[in-house]
Design a protein around this motif. Structure first.
Motif, PDB file in Angstrom:
ATOM      1  N   ASP A 165      31.167  43.295  37.136  1.00 23.46           N
ATOM      2  CA  ASP A 165      32.172  41.732  38.036  1.00 23.46           C
ATOM      3  C   ASP A 165      33.265  41.430  37.090  1.00 23.46           C
ATOM      4  O   ASP A 165      33.633  41.117  37.378  1.00 23.46           O
ATOM      5  N   ARG A 166      32.588  40.615  36.712  1.00 25.30           N
ATOM      6  CA  ARG A 166      32.909  39.102  35.927  1.00 25.30           C
ATOM      7  C   ARG A 166      34.252  40.076  34.886  1.00 25.30           C
ATOM      8  O   ARG A 166      34.505  38.726  34.139  1.00 25.30           O
ATOM      9  N   MET A 167      33.823  41.172  34.303  1.00 22.36           N
ATOM     10  CA  MET A 167      34.957  41.557  33.557  1.00 22.36           C
ATOM     11  C   MET A 167      35.619  41.945  33.707  1.00 22.36           C
ATOM     12  O   MET A 167      37.100  41.743  33.690  1.00 22.36           O
ATOM     13  N   VAL A 168      36.347  41.774  35.350  1.00 23.15           N
ATOM     14  CA  VAL A 168      37.036  42.262  36.173  1.00 23.15           C
ATOM     15  C   VAL A 168      38.166  41.732  37.682  1.00 23.15           C
ATOM     16  O   VAL A 168      38.783  41.287  37.389  1.00 23.15           O
ATOM     17  N   ASN A 169      36.832  40.219  37.424  1.00 14.86           N
ATOM     18  CA  ASN A 169      36.590  39.965  39.061  1.00 14.86           C
ATOM     19  C   ASN A 169      36.818  37.987  38.679  1.00 14.86           C
ATOM     20  O   ASN A 169      36.854  37.905  39.750  1.00 14.86           O
ATOM     21  N   LEU A 170      36.752  37.376  37.989  1.00 15.91           N
ATOM     22  CA  LEU A 170      37.132  36.476  37.457  1.00 15.91           C
ATOM     23  C   LEU A 170      37.668  36.054  38.759  1.00 15.91           C
ATOM     24  O   LEU A 170      39.276  35.546  38.748  1.00 15.91           O
ATOM     25  N   ARG A 171      36.537  34.695  38.789  1.00 14.06           N
ATOM     26  CA  ARG A 171      38.197  33.371  39.535  1.00 14.06           C
ATOM     27  C   ARG A 171      37.817  32.464  39.426  1.00 14.06           C
ATOM     28  O   ARG A 171      36.842  31.207  38.792  1.00 14.06           O
ATOM     29  N   LEU A 172      39.260  31.581  38.226  1.00 14.56           N
ATOM     30  CA  LEU A 172      39.168  30.540  38.158  1.00 14.56           C
ATOM     31  C   LEU A 172      40.536  29.328  38.953  1.00 14.56           C
ATOM     32  O   LEU A 172      41.587  29.623  39.209  1.00 14.56           O
ATOM     33  N   THR A 173      39.677  28.744  39.364  1.00  8.81           N
ATOM     34  CA  THR A 173      40.364  27.389  40.058  1.00  8.81           C
ATOM     35  C   THR A 173      41.003  27.219  39.233  1.00  8.81           C
ATOM     36  O   THR A 173      40.568  26.285  37.978  1.00  8.81           O
ATOM     37  N   GLU A 174      42.296  25.643  39.605  1.00  5.59           N
ATOM     38  CA  GLU A 174      42.768  24.747  38.003  1.00  5.59           C
ATOM     39  C   GLU A 174      41.456  23.453  38.346  1.00  5.59           C
ATOM     40  O   GLU A 174      41.444  23.277  36.867  1.00  5.59           O
TER      41      GLU A 174
END
Length: 481
Positions: A165-174
């Motif tokens: 999942d995190r290989m492709v779907n990382l979510r990163l806010t400022e």
């Protein structure tokens, strides 16, 4: 390297503890300096790839491997002693692959990978692993980045799905980015800028590697770290984090036939990147240099001496010296029966410790290292002179069959436990595969070591002690204040 040796926190105290543990491991694995304890760890890890019980076509781990349709290589090391597995994901990217002026981005992304996805809330990745009875960690080196979990066999697919999942779907806010960059900045302050040995190690790498990206610290230069942006992190992530630029190693209570369906259900659902990133590295170094530097600091309690020498690796044109260099390191400085220890510590009493190490699993060049700690009343200059004298004797007189045989026997003795250590097996195979090696290289390395002759060892000695670039460092107390 290394991070595990070489080897972050979120805002929580629990995460801070995990961070510190990863960074402690990273320090031992990274391509920084090798002091006594780190040398022993490095030698142990190196030794694990060297020798197995002597049988025809002896294999270290009897590993099996397969490749998914999206290009992900999967390696399985069965070990059915207990119903536990080590699951590791290795990305073929490290600090030496960073764009110019973006040092520290690989290591910072390692931190950011724990921030979450649409399926996993920010900061909960490690908590989920812990709730399932496991533990996790991560590491960054100059040549690779890795993530792992030690977990019960029946929870393996859970962590495989999380990593996929995190290989492709990382979510990163400022906010996430700013928070973690501040954490890494503080990490650099506490672990490098306030540590004299770390600062001197950085200076050594700059002097030794010159134009090669191995000169850059894994944690990054302070001014470049401060300038990194969320866009930089996401660009790096999308460029390098993909199944066709990764290797998964699972060691423990499982077989390849059992693992393949799990891998297809998890990692197999991740699309391949359009192309596999090429590693653009500087292959031609400037003419050899021999540099000595000294640092005095009031925080230093015990003086030390060490030297790093650029050496052939398993991937250079002189890869045939990879096995002989490991035997040379063991013979010269691998322990209490080595030449350096016997001469400097036992016979002359000029040092309380002395040794050597070789790091040759690298995308580019390797490093041969020497170190010593002066005895009371003796100076780093004296131990350095003693080491130089011992090397001169070795070059003049050569090595004997008995010495070489003894070194190979000691390497064999230190690796017999590798088969029973799933974590160690996964680390050995992952390091090889992430730096250009193959499963076969690891499995049949005992034969390469067994074939090393005294002439091979002397060829290795001449390669590192006659004309190769070297950086020597002396760290000593500052008593002027």
């Amino acid at each position: 390297m290394h991070h595990d040796v070489p080897i972050r926190p979120t805002r929580s105290r629990a995460r801070a503890v995990a961070v510190a543990r990863r960074e402690a491991e990273a320090q031992a694995r990274a391509r920084l300096w090798l002091t006594g304890g780190a040398v022993l760890l490095a030698l142990t890890l190196l030794a694990l790839v060297l020798f197995a019980p002597a049988t025809a076509r002896a294999q270290m781990f009897n590993a099996e491997t397969f490749t998914l349709d999206n290009g992900l290589q999967v390696v399985v090391v069965p070990n059915h002693r207990v119903p536990v597995v080590t699951h590791m994901v290795w990305y073929k990217v490290g600090a030496a692959d960073e764009p110019a002026g973006k040092s520290g981005i690989a290591h910072l992304l390692e931190h950011l990978m724990f921030k979450g996805t649409d399926k996993i809330e920010p900061g909960t990745f490690s908590k989920i692993v812990a709730r399932n009875g496991g533990r996790d960690n991560a590491f960054t080196s100059s040549d690779f980045t890795g993530y792992y979990q030690n977990i019960a066999r029946d929870r393996l697919e859970t962590v495989m799905a999380m990593e996929a999942d995190r290989m492709v779907n990382l979510r990163l806010t400022e906010d996430d980015f700013q928070t973690e960059r501040a954490v890494v900045t503080e990490e650099r302050l506490s672990r490098t800028e306030n540590e004299p040995a770390a600062l001197l190690g950085e200076r050594m790498d700059q002097a030794l590697w010159s134009v090669h990206p191995y000169k850059n610290p894994i944690i990054g230069w302070a001014h470049e770290l401060a300038a990194l942006t969320r866009a930089d992190a996401l660009a790096f992530y999308h460029r390098y984090y993909a199944p066709n630029n990764a290797v998964v190693v699972v060691a423990g209570d499982i077989t390849a036939d059992e693992l393949r369906p799990m891998a297809e259900r998890t990692y197999g659902q991740v699309p391949a990147a359009p192309d596999t990133p090429e590693r653009h590295r500087v292959r031609d170094l400037p003419p050899p240099v021999d540099i000595t530097m000294t640092m005095s600091n009031p925080r230093v309690a015990q003086a030390s001496w060490w030297r790093h020498i650029i050496a052939p690796s398993a991937n250079t044109e002189h890869a045939e010296l990879y096995a002989p260099l490991q035997v040379l390191a063991e013979l010269l400085g691998g322990g209490p029966v080595s030449r350096l220890y016997d001469r400097l510590v036992v016979e002359d009493g000029v040092a309380v410790s002395a040794g050597a190490g070789y790091s040759g699993r690298a995308v580019d060049y390797g490093t041969f290292s020497l170190y010593a700690t002066p005895a009371a009343g003796r100076t780093p200059t004296e131990v350095g002179a003693a080491i130089d004298a011992e090397i001169a004797r070795l070059l003049a007189d050569g090595v004997t069959e008995a010495e070489v045989a003894g070194a190979k026997t000691r390497l064999k003795a230190s690796v017999v436990y590798a088969r029973d250590n799933p974590f160690g097996a996964a680390r050995i195979l992952g390091t090889a595969l992430a730096t250009g090696g193959t499963v076969d290289d690891v499995e049949h390395w005992p034969e390469a070591i067994a074939a090393v002759t005294p002439d091979d060892v002397m060829a290795a000695a001449r390669a590192v002690f006659q004309g190769a670039s070297a950086a020597t460092a002396i760290l000593q107390p500052d008593t002027t204040s």
